[in-house]
Write an enzyme that holds these catalytic residues in place. Structure first.
Site, mmCIF file in Angstrom:
data_model
loop_
_atom_site.group_PDB
_atom_site.id
_atom_site.type_symbol
_atom_site.label_atom_id
_atom_site.label_comp_id
_atom_site.label_asym_id
_atom_site.label_seq_id
_atom_site.Cartn_x
_atom_site.Cartn_y
_atom_site.Cartn_z
ATOM 1 N N TYR B 287 2.452 -5.962 -14.943
ATOM 2 C CA TYR B 287 2.230 -4.728 -14.175
ATOM 3 C C TYR B 287 0.750 -4.365 -14.211
ATOM 4 O O TYR B 287 0.186 -4.080 -15.270
ATOM 5 C CB TYR B 287 3.067 -3.591 -14.760
ATOM 6 C CG TYR B 287 3.239 -2.450 -13.782
ATOM 7 C CD1 TYR B 287 4.226 -2.495 -12.805
ATOM 8 C CD2 TYR B 287 2.411 -1.340 -13.824
ATOM 9 C CE1 TYR B 287 4.383 -1.466 -11.896
ATOM 10 C CE2 TYR B 287 2.568 -0.295 -12.910
ATOM 11 C CZ TYR B 287 3.552 -0.372 -11.947
ATOM 12 O OH TYR B 287 3.701 0.660 -11.054
ATOM 13 N N TYR B 337 1.520 -3.162 -3.540
ATOM 14 C CA TYR B 337 2.001 -2.257 -4.585
ATOM 15 C C TYR B 337 3.406 -1.814 -4.238
ATOM 16 O O TYR B 337 3.615 -0.817 -3.556
ATOM 17 C CB TYR B 337 1.056 -1.065 -4.666
ATOM 18 C CG TYR B 337 1.360 -0.057 -5.754
ATOM 19 C CD1 TYR B 337 1.470 -0.450 -7.079
ATOM 20 C CD2 TYR B 337 1.502 1.288 -5.447
ATOM 21 C CE1 TYR B 337 1.717 0.484 -8.080
ATOM 22 C CE2 TYR B 337 1.748 2.228 -6.441
ATOM 23 C CZ TYR B 337 1.857 1.814 -7.750
ATOM 24 O OH TYR B 337 2.099 2.745 -8.731
#
Ligand SMILES: [Zn+2]
Lengths: 140, 390
Positions: B287, B337
């Site tokens: 992440y 994203y």
């Protein structure tokens, strides 16, 4: 200092009202556990060390050390248009380093900041109801 | 030691995704439906086979019952509307695995759909900030976006361990290089460290190229049992381990250090469930809402020792061909994203052996993480991750 009415202001709640009232009176009030005496921030209804309910609002020195900071260049909210670039910093109180407060930098520039330096609280009226707690380097 | 009861008992058998863009021109419902129908089709299933629907959102998407109804699912044996972004991404798939393995549901559809560039932006642009709850101690000081919290963690890491901006920049440069080989990626033009240093300062010490993209799009996955997976058309991608870990407010009992993340609590559980060690990971999808999050996770997940994350990410280890190929799709920094879900997509694609020019040769075990938890000051969200195996 001029205040901009469009800046976001805190919405005090039952847990935080004594803190904001203290700030308005020029005092930094922090909860202290009635049982184990540990300091607690932000306001909470129970101590997470000994699980005792309630907290005694206690005036602290308003002194602490600088943990970290960021200089905000990008405008995130129109209320800060006159402020960018501005410093958001985190200070750990001398009474208990677990108590970490955010604020803006006052009476100094970002270039003067060093991690671990001594800081002290500055009270600044933001509206007739709300006084915010900011921080400046301690000079003594 | 007996094997964990959840290890390899469920699998991801279908994936679907929309175009990633800056302006989808669609509602989040429209995006969700496209990704979900594609995932169901990819799995070789029918809408009528789906009896569970799971999603996550931060008030920026369409709830699971609306999507289920619009898809034509008549009965829902399991549902989840998880509150969170990166903190809830891989954990929705973990929840689906638990629902399937326990027998609560048979085939669970997981999706994330968002217009995080054209609609609801994480930095708050265009809407009033929260000023209640713990936000009352943050928003009035202009502490309004996750990047500020992470910038304060990054500064502490730099002060304490000597982590440099060049090292943060190396993460951005590496992932962009990977994205240049990915037709889905929104940012495909390679960058240099000079480009990184020349990019606009946002939240000092973090620059524009330390920040991930904001994108519109959706990804969806189908989770089913390992037994059923073997009868379906796609090579199963087994869920070997699922992990959760803590977040951090300003008020934490045991864990006050923003140079650490919740990943250090999660890692032993996650790897232990999967029966692997960090050395077994062939490809990692980490992440990367910010470059610094990759540095801190490398340490806390055990790929290097504490304080060595900076040199590690700048060593070439994360590149395709390195010792830990990381974010071969370009990550949130350069692909898109989709709040952790495009990382799952990238990992599944690697384990199916269908990643084209960015394929990690012989990849068998993949690590996927959501937000690392903490890793900044006043950044509450919790931590989650998956170990996947082909
Ligand atoms: Zn106590």
């Amino acid at each position: 200092m001029a205040t901009n009415v469009s800046r976001p202001l805190p919405l005090p709640d039952i847990d935080s009202r004594p803190f904001w009232q203290g700030a308005k009176d020029g005092k930094l009030l922090i909860q202290r556990c009635p049982s184990c005496r540990s300091f607690r921030w932000p306001p909470r209804d129970f101590c997470n060390v000994c699980y005792t309910p309630g907290g005694d609002w206690t005036q602290v020195s308003g002194q602490g050390v600088l943990l970290s900071w960021t200089v905000q260049h990008h405008l995130l909210h129109p209320g800060f248009a006159d402020e960018v670039p501005y410093v958001v910093l985190a200070v750990a109180l001398d009474e208990d380093r677990r108590c970490q407060l955010l604020g803006n930098l006052r009476r100094a520039t970002a270039e003067e900041l060093q991690a671990g330096m001594a800081m002290e609280a500055v009270f600044e009226e933001a509206s007739p109801e709300i006084t915010l707690v900011h921080w400046r380097p301690r000079r003594d | 030691m007996p094997s964990h009861p959840l290890r390899d008992r469920t699998a991801i058998v279908g994936v679907g995704y929309t175009e990633f863009s800056k302006n989808s021109g669609k509602t989040t419902l429209g995006l969700a439906l496209e990704a979900c129908y594609k995932a169901i089709g990819d799995a070789g299933l029918e809408v009528t086979d789906i009896d569970g629907v799971a999603t996550y959102a931060v008030g920026d998407s369409t709830l699971s019952y609306v999507v289920a109804d619009a898809l034509g699912i008549e009965d829902t044996a399991y549902f989840l509307d998880h509150l969170g972004g990166g903190s809830a991404s891989q954990s929705t798939i973990a929840a689906a695995a638990m629902a399937v393995h326990s027998g609560v549901a048979t085939n669970v559809l997981c999706y994330r759909a968002l217009n995080s560039r054209s609609g609801f932006r994480m930095g708050g642009t265009g809407r009033e900030p929260r000023t209640a709850g713990d936000a009352q101690y943050q928003s009035p000081y202009g502490h309004l976006a996750p990047g500020q919290a992470v910038a304060m963690g990054a500064r502490m890491h730099m002060e304490r361990y000597g982590t440099t901006k060049d090292q943060l920049g190396a993460v951005a440069v590496t992932f962009r290089q990977h994205a240049s080989m990915n037709e889905r990626a929104l940012m495909r033009t390679p960058i240099t460290l000079d480009d990184y240093h020349a990019s606009r300062m946002i939240s000092d010490p973090l620059r524009l190229l330390d920040f991930c993209l904001e994108s519109d799009g959706a990804c969806a996955f189908i989770v089913t049992s390992a037994e059923r997976a073997r009868d379906l058309p796609q090579p199963p991608v087994y869920l070997s381990g699922v992990g959760y870990g803590p977040g951090r407010t300003l008020y934490s009992k045991a864990w006050m250090d923003p140079t650490e993340s919740g990943a250090r609590f999660m890692a032993p559980r996650l790897f232990g469930m999967a029966g692997v060690t960090p050395a077994d990971i062939d490809v990692a999808c980490i992440y990367d809402a910010f470059t610094y999050m990759v540095v801190v996770q490398m340490e806390d997940l055990g790929f290097c020792s504490k304080g060595e994350g900076g040199p590690f990410v700048a060593s070439g280890a994360l590149a395709l061909g390195g010792s830990l190929p990381t974010n071969p799709h370009g990550g949130h920094l350069s692909e898109a994203y989709i709040h952790g879900y495009n990382h799952v997509l990238a990992a599944v694609e690697q384990l199916r052996g269908r990643a084209g020019p960015r394929q990690v040769e012989g990849a068998e075990v993949a690590l996927v993480t959501g937000a690392p938890g903490g890793a900044g000051i006043a950044l509450p969200p919790q931590c989650n991750g998956l170990v996947l195996r082909r």
